[in-house]
Write an enzyme that holds these catalytic residues in place. Sequence first.
Site, PDB file in Angstrom:
ATOM      1  N   CYS A  84       0.816  -1.219   0.000  1.00  0.00           N
ATOM      2  CA  CYS A  84       0.000   0.000   0.000  1.00  0.00           C
ATOM      3  C   CYS A  84       0.849   1.268   0.000  1.00  0.00           C
ATOM      4  O   CYS A  84       0.531   2.244  -0.682  1.00  0.00           O
ATOM      5  CB  CYS A  84      -0.971  -0.005   1.175  1.00  0.00           C
ATOM      6  SG  CYS A  84      -0.197  -0.077   2.804  1.00  0.00           S
ATOM      7  N   HIS A 111      -1.422   0.792   7.812  1.00  0.00           N
ATOM      8  CA  HIS A 111      -2.016   0.986   6.495  1.00  0.00           C
ATOM      9  C   HIS A 111      -1.875   2.440   6.072  1.00  0.00           C
ATOM     10  O   HIS A 111      -1.689   3.334   6.900  1.00  0.00           O
ATOM     11  CB  HIS A 111      -3.496   0.589   6.515  1.00  0.00           C
ATOM     12  CG  HIS A 111      -4.123   0.460   5.161  1.00  0.00           C
ATOM     13  ND1 HIS A 111      -3.473  -0.089   4.083  1.00  0.00           N
ATOM     14  CD2 HIS A 111      -5.358   0.827   4.701  1.00  0.00           C
ATOM     15  CE1 HIS A 111      -4.277  -0.082   3.017  1.00  0.00           C
ATOM     16  NE2 HIS A 111      -5.423   0.476   3.376  1.00  0.00           N
ATOM     17  N   ASP A 119      -8.099   3.682  -1.789  1.00  0.00           N
ATOM     18  CA  ASP A 119      -7.435   2.666  -0.981  1.00  0.00           C
ATOM     19  C   ASP A 119      -6.798   1.660  -1.925  1.00  0.00           C
ATOM     20  O   ASP A 119      -7.506   0.929  -2.615  1.00  0.00           O
ATOM     21  CB  ASP A 119      -8.461   1.978  -0.074  1.00  0.00           C
ATOM     22  CG  ASP A 119      -7.835   1.002   0.906  1.00  0.00           C
ATOM     23  OD1 ASP A 119      -6.692   0.551   0.652  1.00  0.00           O
ATOM     24  OD2 ASP A 119      -8.480   0.694   1.921  1.00  0.00           O
TER      25      ASP A 119
END
Length: 403
Positions: free
Chosen positions: A111, A242, A263
């Site tokens: 991510c 995250h 996301d």
Amino acid sequence: MTKTITQTTNSMKNVKVTLKRKQSIDQELDLRDDLKKQKPVCNKPSNVRSRINADREIWDKVTVLNQDCRTSGVIPRLEPNFKKADTLAAYLCSPLTDHLSTSFMDLGWGCGYRNCQMLMSFLERRTEDGEPILKCVLDITSIQLLIEKAWKEGFDTLGAAQLDHHVFKTRKWIGTTEVYTLLTYLGIRSTIIDFHKPGPNHLHHDLMDWIQSYFMDALEDNSKETVCITDRPPLYLQHQGHSRTVVGIEVLKSGKRNLIMFDPGRRILRSYRTSNKQQEEDEVKEVEIRQAEKEDADDEEIDILSNDDDDHKPSFTQNSNSLKKKVVTAAHLNNCNNNLPSALLRPFRVDDKSIGRHKQYQILVLGQVDYRNGKMAWDSNKSFLLNEDEREVMKNVTSLTVI
């Protein structure tokens, strides 16, 4: 060891703004001296970019991100989704921003890299002095390679030690500090802002206030549009475990606010229906998607592009090997015409209550944020490009902190 200079604001209740420098014990520097060095610097933004772009040793070793991994033109297609009865206003980032999602190869750890690439997509298209700010969007291994190269040249020595000076071809996570280091190495200005704790009722009002002002300050005072697309870069938002990319904020008539975020752990593409079933069969292809990650149960995110009608929901077919979901590839989306339904896109609306589930956040902002007139504000007049002196000072990671 950390040294701080703290200023107490008058316009923000019980909020302090701290300029913080990460340092190892044997490399303790005087922060005030560093700040003094920044003031007399003559801004020649093209110096570092020209040198970096001409460095064949760098560009011969890196790989450009495959265009099929990128989804362009997303931001303008979001506009119809905010024209609802309960929306007072919505403010979106620059349409130069692409969406990227994690692939099978980087599920669970990629991510940070994907959010970095979303920032890079803006920088690749944004020009300064007649040239793109960034030469190209790099793939993950190239980002890792340049982070290690920056460490070898003395950038963020503390962060390098924490990751054992090695990220190349590993699954190690990266965050705001590593992205800051990469950008600084490439001669690009960025700022990190820390939000250390939520306010009353566990809500991050300071975080939401700053993001709202960041986008609203780009508008003319007399703007009456419900949906405003600005020229502001997207924001890299990180919490424990995250990170996501903030592409806008929505203000409801009730006074509540939602962050609009890409996301990378969730696919932006979904099935859709058209009035022409044959056209749908021709355009939408079935691909196998392994459900390698479970959705985070704590993130109550609402799909702003989904429909309540069950007929519009994605169809799933279970077999012994995988789940099949009807989607289209990013390349297919990029090749389609401009009339492609916006329901094909899937960013997320995240309310302040969901944001409050995490105590600490960091935002990485492209460009410079200054403390002035009682608040932290993005400096629209400051170049994105660093000169050599600025780059040298920024080898040690700094951040503004709201506590």
